[in-house]
Write an enzyme that holds these catalytic residues in place. Structure first.
Site, PDB file in Angstrom:
ATOM      1  N   GLN A  31     -34.900  -7.568 -39.872  1.00  0.00           N
ATOM      2  CA  GLN A  31     -34.025  -6.217 -39.136  1.00  0.00           C
ATOM      3  C   GLN A  31     -34.724  -4.917 -39.974  1.00  0.00           C
ATOM      4  OE1 GLN A  31     -30.249  -6.444 -39.920  1.00  0.00           O
ATOM      5  NE2 GLN A  31     -29.685  -4.983 -38.107  1.00  0.00           N
ATOM      6  N   GLY A  32     -35.422  -3.817 -39.832  1.00  0.00           N
ATOM      7  CA  GLY A  32     -35.609  -2.937 -39.910  1.00  0.00           C
ATOM      8  C   GLY A  32     -34.808  -1.611 -39.091  1.00  0.00           C
ATOM      9  N   SER A  34     -32.523  -0.030 -41.740  1.00  0.00           N
ATOM     10  CA  SER A  34     -31.665   0.714 -42.999  1.00  0.00           C
ATOM     11  C   SER A  34     -32.664   1.520 -43.634  1.00  0.00           C
ATOM     12  CB  SER A  34     -30.958  -0.096 -44.155  1.00  0.00           C
ATOM     13  OG  SER A  34     -29.710  -0.555 -43.359  1.00  0.00           O
ATOM     14  N   GLU A 150     -23.563  -7.960 -34.993  1.00  0.00           N
ATOM     15  CA  GLU A 150     -23.773  -8.351 -36.506  1.00  0.00           C
ATOM     16  C   GLU A 150     -22.718  -8.008 -37.411  1.00  0.00           C
ATOM     17  OE1 GLU A 150     -26.376  -5.952 -37.635  1.00  0.00           O
ATOM     18  OE2 GLU A 150     -25.785  -6.658 -40.235  1.00  0.00           O
ATOM     19  N   SER A 281     -21.062  -0.958 -44.676  1.00  0.00           N
ATOM     20  CA  SER A 281     -20.035  -0.519 -45.570  1.00  0.00           C
ATOM     21  C   SER A 281     -18.317  -0.944 -44.569  1.00  0.00           C
ATOM     22  CB  SER A 281     -20.788  -0.287 -46.082  1.00  0.00           C
ATOM     23  OG  SER A 281     -19.657   0.596 -46.025  1.00  0.00           O
ATOM     24  N   ASN A 282     -17.349  -1.270 -45.896  1.00  0.00           N
ATOM     25  CA  ASN A 282     -16.353  -1.745 -45.178  1.00  0.00           C
ATOM     26  C   ASN A 282     -15.627  -0.486 -45.109  1.00  0.00           C
ATOM     27  OD1 ASN A 282     -16.443  -4.522 -44.950  1.00  0.00           O
ATOM     28  ND2 ASN A 282     -15.476  -5.220 -46.548  1.00  0.00           N
ATOM     29  N   GLU A 283     -16.035   0.356 -45.464  1.00  0.00           N
ATOM     30  CA  GLU A 283     -15.403   2.115 -45.912  1.00  0.00           C
ATOM     31  C   GLU A 283     -15.343   2.392 -44.393  1.00  0.00           C
ATOM     32  OE1 GLU A 283     -17.556   0.467 -48.121  1.00  0.00           O
ATOM     33  OE2 GLU A 283     -15.687   0.846 -50.281  1.00  0.00           O
TER      34      GLU A 283
HETATM   35  C1  LIG Z   1     -27.849  -7.932 -48.993  1.00  0.00           C
HETATM   36  C2  LIG Z   1     -27.724  -6.642 -48.461  1.00  0.00           C
HETATM   37  C3  LIG Z   1     -29.243  -6.962 -47.267  1.00  0.00           C
HETATM   38  C4  LIG Z   1     -29.117  -5.922 -46.532  1.00  0.00           C
HETATM   39  N1  LIG Z   1     -29.816  -6.504 -44.948  1.00  0.00           N
HETATM   40  C5  LIG Z   1     -30.764  -5.329 -44.131  1.00  0.00           C
HETATM   41  C6  LIG Z   1     -31.150  -5.581 -43.512  1.00  0.00           C
HETATM   42  O1  LIG Z   1     -31.357  -6.824 -43.055  1.00  0.00           O
HETATM   43  N2  LIG Z   1     -32.173  -4.914 -42.259  1.00  0.00           N
HETATM   44  C7  LIG Z   1     -31.243  -2.969 -42.414  1.00  0.00           C
HETATM   45  O2  LIG Z   1     -31.622  -2.741 -42.075  1.00  0.00           O
HETATM   46  N3  LIG Z   1     -30.682  -3.586 -43.600  1.00  0.00           N
HETATM   47  C8  LIG Z   1     -29.733  -4.073 -44.429  1.00  0.00           C
HETATM   48  N4  LIG Z   1     -28.696  -3.776 -45.466  1.00  0.00           N
HETATM   49  C9  LIG Z   1     -28.677  -2.397 -45.206  1.00  0.00           C
HETATM   50  C10 LIG Z   1     -27.487  -2.164 -45.137  1.00  0.00           C
HETATM   51  O3  LIG Z   1     -26.519  -1.916 -43.693  1.00  0.00           O
HETATM   52  C11 LIG Z   1     -26.907  -0.453 -46.103  1.00  0.00           C
HETATM   53  O4  LIG Z   1     -26.949  -1.509 -47.917  1.00  0.00           O
HETATM   54  C12 LIG Z   1     -25.454  -0.266 -45.343  1.00  0.00           C
HETATM   55  O5  LIG Z   1     -25.307   0.409 -44.763  1.00  0.00           O
HETATM   56  C13 LIG Z   1     -24.932   1.017 -47.087  1.00  0.00           C
HETATM   57  O6  LIG Z   1     -25.809   2.046 -46.507  1.00  0.00           O
HETATM   58  P1  LIG Z   1     -26.759   2.322 -48.579  1.00  0.00           P
HETATM   59  O7  LIG Z   1     -26.782   0.608 -48.778  1.00  0.00           O
HETATM   60  O8  LIG Z   1     -27.199   2.861 -48.350  1.00  0.00           O
HETATM   61  O9  LIG Z   1     -25.351   2.905 -48.594  1.00  0.00           O
HETATM   62  P2  LIG Z   1     -24.718   4.466 -48.674  1.00  0.00           P
HETATM   63  O10 LIG Z   1     -25.019   4.501 -47.533  1.00  0.00           O
HETATM   64  O11 LIG Z   1     -25.917   5.355 -49.623  1.00  0.00           O
HETATM   65  O12 LIG Z   1     -23.235   3.703 -49.308  1.00  0.00           O
HETATM   66  C14 LIG Z   1     -22.976   4.155 -50.278  1.00  0.00           C
HETATM   67  C15 LIG Z   1     -21.308   4.358 -50.716  1.00  0.00           C
HETATM   68  O13 LIG Z   1     -20.973   5.066 -49.961  1.00  0.00           O
HETATM   69  C16 LIG Z   1     -19.535   4.840 -48.819  1.00  0.00           C
HETATM   70  N5  LIG Z   1     -19.804   5.672 -47.507  1.00  0.00           N
HETATM   71  C17 LIG Z   1     -20.683   6.372 -47.495  1.00  0.00           C
HETATM   72  N6  LIG Z   1     -20.775   7.301 -46.472  1.00  0.00           N
HETATM   73  C18 LIG Z   1     -18.790   6.416 -45.899  1.00  0.00           C
HETATM   74  C19 LIG Z   1     -18.467   7.243 -45.052  1.00  0.00           C
HETATM   75  N7  LIG Z   1     -18.539   8.024 -44.251  1.00  0.00           N
HETATM   76  N8  LIG Z   1     -17.196   7.092 -45.306  1.00  0.00           N
HETATM   77  C20 LIG Z   1     -16.375   6.404 -46.372  1.00  0.00           C
HETATM   78  N9  LIG Z   1     -17.618   6.130 -47.086  1.00  0.00           N
HETATM   79  C21 LIG Z   1     -18.673   5.946 -47.141  1.00  0.00           C
HETATM   80  C22 LIG Z   1     -19.874   3.040 -48.719  1.00  0.00           C
HETATM   81  O14 LIG Z   1     -19.369   2.866 -48.043  1.00  0.00           O
HETATM   82  C23 LIG Z   1     -20.802   3.126 -49.893  1.00  0.00           C
HETATM   83  O15 LIG Z   1     -20.026   3.027 -50.564  1.00  0.00           O
HETATM   84  C24 LIG Z   1     -28.807  -5.271 -46.383  1.00  0.00           C
HETATM   85  C25 LIG Z   1     -28.078  -4.284 -47.308  1.00  0.00           C
HETATM   86  C26 LIG Z   1     -27.370  -5.481 -48.679  1.00  0.00           C
HETATM   87  C27 LIG Z   1     -26.827  -5.643 -49.821  1.00  0.00           C
END
Ligand SMILES: Cc1cc2nc3c(=O)[nH]c(=O)nc-3n(C[C@H](O)[C@H](O)[C@H](O)COP(=O)(O)OP(=O)(O)OC[C@H]3O[C@@H](n4cnc5c(N)ncnc54)[C@H](O)[C@@H]3O)c2cc1C
Length: 298
Positions: A31-32, A34, A150, A281-283
């Site tokens: 999945q591409g 993020s 998902e 994320s859960n938030e």
């Molecule tokens: C093990 C793993 C596997 C993954 N696999 C894939 C994959 O196969 N393909 C893919 O595309 N992605 C994948 N992901 C990416 C995943 O979907 C993102 O990590 C996730 O959506 C969070 O984005 P971020 O890491 O950029 O964190 P950020 O968006 O930068 O968030 C950082 C923190 O801020 C909080 N935050 C951000 N915005 C808000 C808001 N509006 N309100 C409240 N809190 C907020 C978040 O909850 C988090 O705690 C994977 C991630 C992990 C850890």
């Protein structure tokens, strides 16, 4: 994740080409979605696809790509209309053969020492124009549809059931006082709590599945993602408690005298911290529940 997308939004030719091979596991997908600056705020994604004759030329970077090192194909969100008035517009859904020249994959090591996620780079990757799924510029609708599915998948009732039943088996064979850990009232109580929560999760999964229809995302999928990931983390934390301090000995199962389940308990607990991050994320799920289900305004 991608099968229902192709079945719902793809052309007949795309269905014939991809669905049987996907169901057969002849094609292994990654999945591409993020990117380094587009996770929770996915619509900010910047990977660009420019149409050149009958090919898209893709440039940019994806990250956290689970099992990308094994994938045959990637389904990717790309920006095809950079001048669209809203960032959610102008995104398209492309499927790309991972062997296409210009794609490179770089590993990211996780806290448990394992390698399951990657960065994927696109450098002038040429993709046949017919590998766009759905309408050009309408990829955000597809992304929301996919993420709804998902999130239901991130509440893995079967996996949690197995982990909980394994934990019970291990508690029943781990000596404590005159009996086993399972005879300890607090341990037994914790099992009852977790089993009850699991039964509630399972019923909710069935309710969401029964109410899903058409191509609209079901907001209750966010409840499943939230509760499923929390419950999974609780069960793995409890398993590490049952395994006890020995499980802190950091080693691979084939490099230790510990039983495999004990050696794996802490790495598994650490690995599944990811569950409250991936799939949104859960938030972010709490925000969706607040607005999409409870009707609260931010
Ligand atoms: C093990 C793993 C596997 C993954 N696999 C894939 C994959 O196969 N393909 C893919 O595309 N992605 C994948 N992901 C990416 C995943 O979907 C993102 O990590 C996730 O959506 C969070 O984005 P971020 O890491 O950029 O964190 P950020 O968006 O930068 O968030 C950082 C923190 O801020 C909080 N935050 C951000 N915005 C808000 C808001 N509006 N309100 C409240 N809190 C907020 C978040 O909850 C988090 O705690 C994977 C991630 C992990 C850890």
């Amino acid at each position: 994740m991608v099968g229902p997308v192709i079945a719902t939004f793809g052309s007949q030719e795309q269905k014939d080409r991809f669905l049987p091979a996907t169901a057969n596991l002849d094609i292994w997908w990654c999945q591409g979605f993020s990117e380094p600056d587009a996770g929770s705020d996915l619509a900010s994604l910047r990977t660009q696809a420019v149409l050149d004759g009958d090919e898209w030329v893709v440039n940019g970077q994806k990250t956290w790509t689970t099992l990308g090192q094994y994938a045959d194909w990637i389904f990717a969100l790309v920006r095809t209309e950079p001048d669209a008035p809203k960032k959610q517009m102008g995104i398209s859904f492309l499927v790309i053969d991972m062997l296409t020249p210009g794609i490179s994959v770089r590993p990211i090591q996780l806290i448990d020492g394992g390698h399951e996620v990657n960065e994927v780079f696109f450098d002038n990757v040429r993709v046949p124009a017919d590998q766009i799924i759905g309408e050009r510029g309408k990829g955000w609708t597809i992304a929301k549809f996919l993420l709804g599915n998902e999130r239901v998948g991130v509440a893995p009732v079967g996996t949690i059931k197995r982990a909980l039943s394994d934990a019970k088996k291990h508690a029943g064979t781990t000596k404590s006082g005159r009996g086993t850990l399972l005879d300890e009232p607090l341990i037994a109580l914790r099992f009852v709590e977790l089993e009850t929560q699991l039964a509630a999760l399972e019923l909710t999964v069935l309710r969401v599945a029964a109410n899903s229809h058409g191509d609209k995302p079901e907001p209750a999928s966010s409840i499943l993602k939230l509760r499923g990931s929390q419950l999974q983390q609780d069960v793995f934390e409890f398993s590490a408690d049952i395994a006890g301090p020995a499980s802190l000995q950091w080693s691979q199962p084939d490099d230790t005298d510990l039983e495999a389940w004990t050696a794996l308990a802490t790495p598994t607990y650490l690995n599944f911290r990811k569950a409250s991050i991936y799939g949104g994320s859960n938030e972010v799920q709490r925000s969706i529940i607040a607005s999409g289900i409870l009707g609260l305004k931010g």
